[in-house]
Design a protein around this motif. Structure first.
Motif, PDB file in Angstrom:
ATOM      1  N   ARG A   1       0.807  -1.223   0.000  1.00 34.07           N
ATOM      2  CA  ARG A   1       0.000   0.000   0.000  1.00 34.07           C
ATOM      3  C   ARG A   1       0.838   1.271   0.000  1.00 34.07           C
ATOM      4  NH1 ARG A   1      -1.674   2.664   4.415  1.00 34.07           N
ATOM      5  NH2 ARG A   1      -1.360   0.807   5.658  1.00 34.07           N
ATOM      6  N   PRO A   2       1.934   1.371   0.775  1.00 35.76           N
ATOM      7  CA  PRO A   2       2.721   2.611   0.716  1.00 35.76           C
ATOM      8  C   PRO A   2       3.351   2.880  -0.649  1.00 35.76           C
ATOM      9  CG  PRO A   2       3.220   1.424   2.729  1.00 35.76           C
ATOM     10  CD  PRO A   2       2.376   0.517   1.890  1.00 35.76           C
ATOM     11  N   LYS A   3       3.514   1.853  -1.488  1.00 35.97           N
ATOM     12  CA  LYS A   3       4.111   2.031  -2.815  1.00 35.97           C
ATOM     13  C   LYS A   3       3.071   2.344  -3.896  1.00 35.97           C
ATOM     14  CE  LYS A   3       8.230   0.438  -1.525  1.00 35.97           C
ATOM     15  NZ  LYS A   3       9.223   1.352  -1.110  1.00 35.97           N
ATOM     16  N   ILE A   4       1.794   2.184  -3.570  1.00 31.85           N
ATOM     17  CA  ILE A   4       0.731   2.471  -4.539  1.00 31.85           C
ATOM     18  C   ILE A   4       0.560   3.978  -4.620  1.00 31.85           C
ATOM     19  CG2 ILE A   4      -1.744   2.204  -5.016  1.00 31.85           C
ATOM     20  CD1 ILE A   4      -1.644  -0.442  -3.540  1.00 31.85           C
ATOM     21  N   PRO A   5       0.390   4.546  -5.817  1.00 31.01           N
ATOM     22  CA  PRO A   5       0.153   5.987  -5.915  1.00 31.01           C
ATOM     23  C   PRO A   5      -1.094   6.393  -5.123  1.00 31.01           C
ATOM     24  CG  PRO A   5       0.603   5.071  -8.080  1.00 31.01           C
ATOM     25  CD  PRO A   5       0.479   3.919  -7.139  1.00 31.01           C
TER      26      PRO A   5
ATOM     27  N   PRO B   1     -11.507  -6.889  -1.482  1.00 30.93           N
ATOM     28  CA  PRO B   1     -11.599  -7.853  -0.383  1.00 30.93           C
ATOM     29  C   PRO B   1     -10.322  -8.662  -0.169  1.00 30.93           C
ATOM     30  CG  PRO B   1     -13.430  -8.124  -1.916  1.00 30.93           C
ATOM     31  CD  PRO B   1     -12.503  -7.133  -2.516  1.00 30.93           C
ATOM     32  N   VAL B   2      -9.562  -8.904  -1.216  1.00 33.44           N
ATOM     33  CA  VAL B   2      -8.318  -9.665  -1.074  1.00 33.44           C
ATOM     34  C   VAL B   2      -7.300  -8.879  -0.253  1.00 33.44           C
ATOM     35  CG1 VAL B   2      -6.419 -10.732  -2.354  1.00 33.44           C
ATOM     36  CG2 VAL B   2      -8.737 -10.874  -3.230  1.00 33.44           C
ATOM     37  N   ALA B   3      -7.266  -7.571  -0.420  1.00 29.44           N
ATOM     38  CA  ALA B   3      -6.340  -6.750   0.357  1.00 29.44           C
ATOM     39  C   ALA B   3      -6.661  -6.827   1.851  1.00 29.44           C
ATOM     40  CB  ALA B   3      -6.395  -5.301  -0.119  1.00 29.44           C
ATOM     41  N   TRP B   4      -7.947  -6.807   2.199  1.00 28.90           N
ATOM     42  CA  TRP B   4      -8.343  -6.925   3.602  1.00 28.90           C
ATOM     43  C   TRP B   4      -7.975  -8.297   4.154  1.00 28.90           C
ATOM     44  CZ3 TRP B   4      -9.825  -2.983   6.575  1.00 28.90           C
ATOM     45  CH2 TRP B   4     -10.272  -1.822   5.956  1.00 28.90           C
TER      46      TRP B   4
ATOM     47  N   ILE C   1      -1.543 -11.468   7.435  1.00 27.18           N
ATOM     48  CA  ILE C   1      -0.157 -11.099   7.721  1.00 27.18           C
ATOM     49  C   ILE C   1      -0.048 -10.385   9.067  1.00 27.18           C
ATOM     50  CG2 ILE C   1       1.777  -9.672   6.954  1.00 27.18           C
ATOM     51  CD1 ILE C   1       0.935 -10.354   4.079  1.00 27.18           C
ATOM     52  N   ALA C   2      -0.964  -9.461   9.341  1.00 27.26           N
ATOM     53  CA  ALA C   2      -0.879  -8.714  10.602  1.00 27.26           C
ATOM     54  C   ALA C   2      -1.163  -9.602  11.803  1.00 27.26           C
ATOM     55  CB  ALA C   2      -1.852  -7.543  10.576  1.00 27.26           C
ATOM     56  N   SER C   3      -2.063 -10.569  11.671  1.00 27.29           N
ATOM     57  CA  SER C   3      -2.361 -11.427  12.821  1.00 27.29           C
ATOM     58  C   SER C   3      -1.272 -12.467  13.054  1.00 27.29           C
ATOM     59  CB  SER C   3      -3.708 -12.116  12.631  1.00 27.29           C
ATOM     60  OG  SER C   3      -3.643 -13.061  11.584  1.00 27.29           O
ATOM     61  N   GLN C   4      -0.635 -12.947  12.009  1.00 27.47           N
ATOM     62  CA  GLN C   4       0.366 -13.995  12.168  1.00 27.47           C
ATOM     63  C   GLN C   4       1.748 -13.451  12.514  1.00 27.47           C
ATOM     64  OE1 GLN C   4      -0.375 -17.357  12.107  1.00 27.47           O
ATOM     65  NE2 GLN C   4      -2.421 -16.482  12.121  1.00 27.47           N
TER      66      GLN C   4
ATOM     67  N   PRO D   1     -10.902  -3.723  13.142  1.00 28.56           N
ATOM     68  CA  PRO D   1     -11.598  -3.263  11.937  1.00 28.56           C
ATOM     69  C   PRO D   1     -11.409  -4.184  10.740  1.00 28.56           C
ATOM     70  CG  PRO D   1     -10.487  -1.433  12.993  1.00 28.56           C
ATOM     71  CD  PRO D   1     -10.065  -2.665  13.724  1.00 28.56           C
ATOM     72  N   VAL D   2     -10.246  -4.807  10.627  1.00 28.89           N
ATOM     73  CA  VAL D   2     -10.014  -5.735   9.511  1.00 28.89           C
ATOM     74  C   VAL D   2     -10.964  -6.928   9.613  1.00 28.89           C
ATOM     75  CG1 VAL D   2      -8.341  -7.338   8.515  1.00 28.89           C
ATOM     76  CG2 VAL D   2      -7.638  -5.040   9.110  1.00 28.89           C
ATOM     77  N   ALA D   3     -11.165  -7.453  10.813  1.00 28.22           N
ATOM     78  CA  ALA D   3     -12.081  -8.582  11.003  1.00 28.22           C
ATOM     79  C   ALA D   3     -13.520  -8.183  10.676  1.00 28.22           C
ATOM     80  CB  ALA D   3     -11.987  -9.088  12.436  1.00 28.22           C
ATOM     81  N   VAL D   4     -13.917  -6.990  11.079  1.00 25.63           N
ATOM     82  CA  VAL D   4     -15.278  -6.523  10.796  1.00 25.63           C
ATOM     83  C   VAL D   4     -15.490  -6.352   9.291  1.00 25.63           C
ATOM     84  CG1 VAL D   4     -16.851  -4.556  11.086  1.00 25.63           C
ATOM     85  CG2 VAL D   4     -15.600  -5.454  13.049  1.00 25.63           C
ATOM     86  N   VAL D   5     -14.534  -5.748   8.609  1.00 26.41           N
ATOM     87  CA  VAL D   5     -14.671  -5.530   7.164  1.00 26.41           C
ATOM     88  C   VAL D   5     -14.643  -6.852   6.401  1.00 26.41           C
ATOM     89  CG1 VAL D   5     -13.559  -4.495   5.140  1.00 26.41           C
ATOM     90  CG2 VAL D   5     -13.787  -3.182   7.233  1.00 26.41           C
TER      91      VAL D   5
END
Length: 97
Positions: A7-11, A22-25, A31-34, A69-73
Motif C-alpha cells: 500500500r505505501p508504494k501504490i500511488p 476484499p483480497v487486500a483486507w 499477515i498482521a495477525s500472524q 476493523p479488519v475482522a469486521v470488514v
C-alpha cells in the motif's frame, strides 16, 4: 498477477481501490495477525537487521492494532456477497417457463 504491491508504494490516487478490494483486507488480516506481534530480528536483503513487526509496518503498512476493523470488514464482505448471491438467485430465475 502473482505479486503484491504494498500500500505505501501504490500511488495516492489508486489507494481507494486498495481499500475496496476484499483480497487486500484478507491479506492484511492474515499477515498482521500472524506476524504483527513478532519482534524477532530478521535480516533484510541489504544486510541490515530489523524487527519483523517493524518491517511489516514500514514496508506493507500493516499494523497489528488494526485487526479489529479488519475482522469486521472481512466479515462484512462475506455477508455482502452472500446477500448479493441470495438476491440474485431469487430475482434472476432463468428456468421459468
Amino acid at each position: 498477477g502473482g505479486f503484491i504491491i504494498p500500500r505505501p508504494k501504490i500511488p495516492v490516487w489508486w489507494r481507494w481501490y486498495y481499500w475496496a478490494c476484499p483480497v487486500a483486507w484478507t491479506l492484511y488480516g492474515l499477515i498482521a495477525s500472524q506476524f504483527g506481534d513478532y519482534d524477532t530480528p530478521m535480516m533484510k536483503t541489504d544486510g541490515t537487521e530489523e524487527a519483523l513487526n517493524k518491517f511489516i509496518k514500514n514496508y506493507f503498512g500493516f499494523r497489528h492494532s488494526f485487526l479489529g476493523p479488519v475482522a469486521v470488514v472481512t466479515a462484512g464482505w462475506s455477508i455482502l456477497f452472500a446477500f448479493i448471491f441470495a438476491f440474485s438467485i431469487k430475482k434472476l430465475n432463468f428456468q421459468s417457463r
